[in-house]
Design a protein around this motif. Structure first.
Motif, short mmCIF file in Angstrom:
data_model
loop_
_atom_site.label_atom_id
_atom_site.label_comp_id
_atom_site.label_asym_id
_atom_site.label_seq_id
_atom_site.Cartn_x
_atom_site.Cartn_y
_atom_site.Cartn_z
N ARG A 28 -88.44 -33.19 -61.57
CA ARG A 28 -87.77 -34.44 -61.21
C ARG A 28 -88.74 -35.63 -61.31
O ARG A 28 -88.35 -36.72 -61.75
N LYS A 77 -85.55 -41.37 -58.78
CA LYS A 77 -86.14 -41.42 -57.43
C LYS A 77 -87.09 -42.62 -57.37
O LYS A 77 -88.32 -42.47 -57.33
N GLU A 93 -73.30 -39.86 -51.51
CA GLU A 93 -74.40 -39.16 -50.83
C GLU A 93 -74.86 -40.03 -49.67
O GLU A 93 -74.28 -41.09 -49.41
N HIS A 102 -80.60 -40.98 -47.57
CA HIS A 102 -81.73 -40.15 -47.99
C HIS A 102 -81.35 -38.66 -47.93
O HIS A 102 -82.18 -37.82 -47.57
N ILE A 112 -83.31 -31.59 -54.60
CA ILE A 112 -83.84 -30.23 -54.82
C ILE A 112 -83.17 -29.28 -53.82
O ILE A 112 -82.83 -28.14 -54.15
N THR A 113 -82.96 -29.77 -52.59
CA THR A 113 -82.28 -28.94 -51.60
C THR A 113 -80.84 -28.69 -52.05
O THR A 113 -80.34 -27.56 -51.97
N THR A 161 -85.11 -32.54 -48.16
CA THR A 161 -86.35 -31.77 -48.01
C THR A 161 -86.77 -31.65 -46.55
O THR A 161 -87.27 -30.61 -46.15
N1 PMP Z 1 -80.31 -38.42 -51.96
C1 PMP Z 1 -81.17 -39.40 -51.65
C2 PMP Z 1 -80.75 -40.82 -51.85
C3 PMP Z 1 -82.45 -39.09 -51.16
O1 PMP Z 1 -83.33 -40.08 -50.87
C4 PMP Z 1 -82.80 -37.75 -50.95
C5 PMP Z 1 -84.14 -37.40 -50.38
N2 PMP Z 1 -85.13 -37.48 -51.34
C6 PMP Z 1 -81.87 -36.76 -51.29
C7 PMP Z 1 -80.64 -37.13 -51.79
C8 PMP Z 1 -82.21 -35.29 -51.12
O2 PMP Z 1 -83.17 -34.88 -52.05
P1 PMP Z 1 -84.12 -33.63 -51.77
O3 PMP Z 1 -83.24 -32.49 -51.40
O4 PMP Z 1 -84.82 -33.41 -53.05
O5 PMP Z 1 -85.04 -34.03 -50.65
#
Ligand code: PMP
Length: 283
Positions: free
Chosen positions: A51, A147, A179, A182, A206-207, A243
């Motif tokens: 990513r 990101k 979504e 975060h 990733i989660t 995460t």
């Molecule tokens: N969406 C957004 C906007 C985020 O900031 C995050 C956290 N990085 C996620 C989803 C979840 O991503 P991850 O599972 O990789 O932490």
């Protein structure tokens, strides 16, 4: 003294000097990653590197060191005596420092890279009780798949949630739930697990990816399809993923109680399987 990584070197954090002309500062012209250390391994580091490279590619930032992320992240843990504790590592890469101009700087301008590690104490309680979250119009740009450090709509929205005693702000774009500020969000409707498909309107968490895999392995029906805001009343369960929060149940969404107002069976199954997987990795 905290030691951080800066442009390939390790320095006491307060000795790091970043130019006021850095494009991260001037334009939020940069990307970031956050990885979780489970006292012995980084969770799905390969996906974070993939990513990271994608974000860099999409912004056309030429940073050749992405593959060394696991190495310097490990070094950061050691230098800060965090190897035996739950921890997180943050990495940010910007386009570098140059006289302010909307056009890109000349190719000899090197990107700025910065990373640090910190001890992370997970909030176990919230994963048990669940959280209440707000709903709000998605005021972000149309490249949420990158990101990027340009997170002002996310921080403003999350702050609003905090000021209302809520734990996350979930966005709605054109009537569809995308979504969180975060996190990604999942719903259970009629026994089927829903989450927004990968697109330019959400970050490919990733989660999220790993939860979809776990759900599939558990024989749960999955639809990567956005849920309409006006279907919230049909939602029996909801949870967010990221995460740090891993799988955190949602018991109230935009003032609507979800299901019985407690974490539901599908959510608990997925959360427990995720946690078992981590325990198994730890050995
Ligand atoms: N969406 C957004 C906007 C985020 O900031 C995050 C956290 N990085 C996620 C989803 C979840 O991503 P991850 O599972 O990789 O932490």
């Amino acid at each position: 003294m905290e030691t951080a990584y800066f442009n390939g070197n390790f320095l006491p954090k307060d000795e790091i000097k970043i130019s006021p002309d850095d494009r991260g500062f001037l334009f939020a012209d940069g990307i970031y990653e956050v990885v979780r250390w489970y006292e012995g391994f980084f969770y799905d580091m390969n996906s974070h590197i993939t990513r990271l490279k994608r974000s860099l590619r999409e912004l056309r930032i030429n940073w050749p060191d992405a593959d060394s992320f696991p190495t310097f992240a490990n070094d950061l843990l050691k230098l800060n005596k965090l190897e035996n504790r739950p921890a997180m590592v943050y990495l940010q890469v910007t386009r570098g420092a140059a006289r302010r101009s909307h056009s890109f700087p000349p190719p000899e301008v090197r990107p700025t890279s910065y990373a640090y590690a910190w001890a992370f104490i997970p909030d176990i309680q919230l994963k048990e009780t669940g959280i209440k979250v707000m709903l709000k119009e998605d005021i972000r740009w149309s490249r949420c798949d990158i990101k990027s450090v340009a997170l002002l709509p996310n921080t403003l929205s999350f702050q609003e949630a905090c000021e209302n005693g809520l734990k996350e702000c979930i966005f709605v774009r054109n009537g569809l739930i995308t979504e969180g500020s975060h996190s990604n969000i999942f719903f259970v409707i009629d026994g089927t697990l829903f989450t927004h498909p990968e697109s330019n309107h959400v970050l490919s968490g990733i989660t999220r990816k790993n939860i979809l895999r776990i759900a599939q392995e558990s024989g749960i029906r999955i639809r990567e399809e956005a849920v309409q805001e006006n279907r919230i009343r049909f939602v029996r369960e909801a949870f967010i993923t990221n995460t740090s929060a891993e799988v955190t149940p949602v018991t109230e969404l935009g003032g609507n109680t979800i299901g019985e107002g407690v974490p539901g069976p599908v959510t608990r199954l997925i959360r427990d399987k995720f946690e078992s997987e981590i325990k198994a990795f730890k050995g």
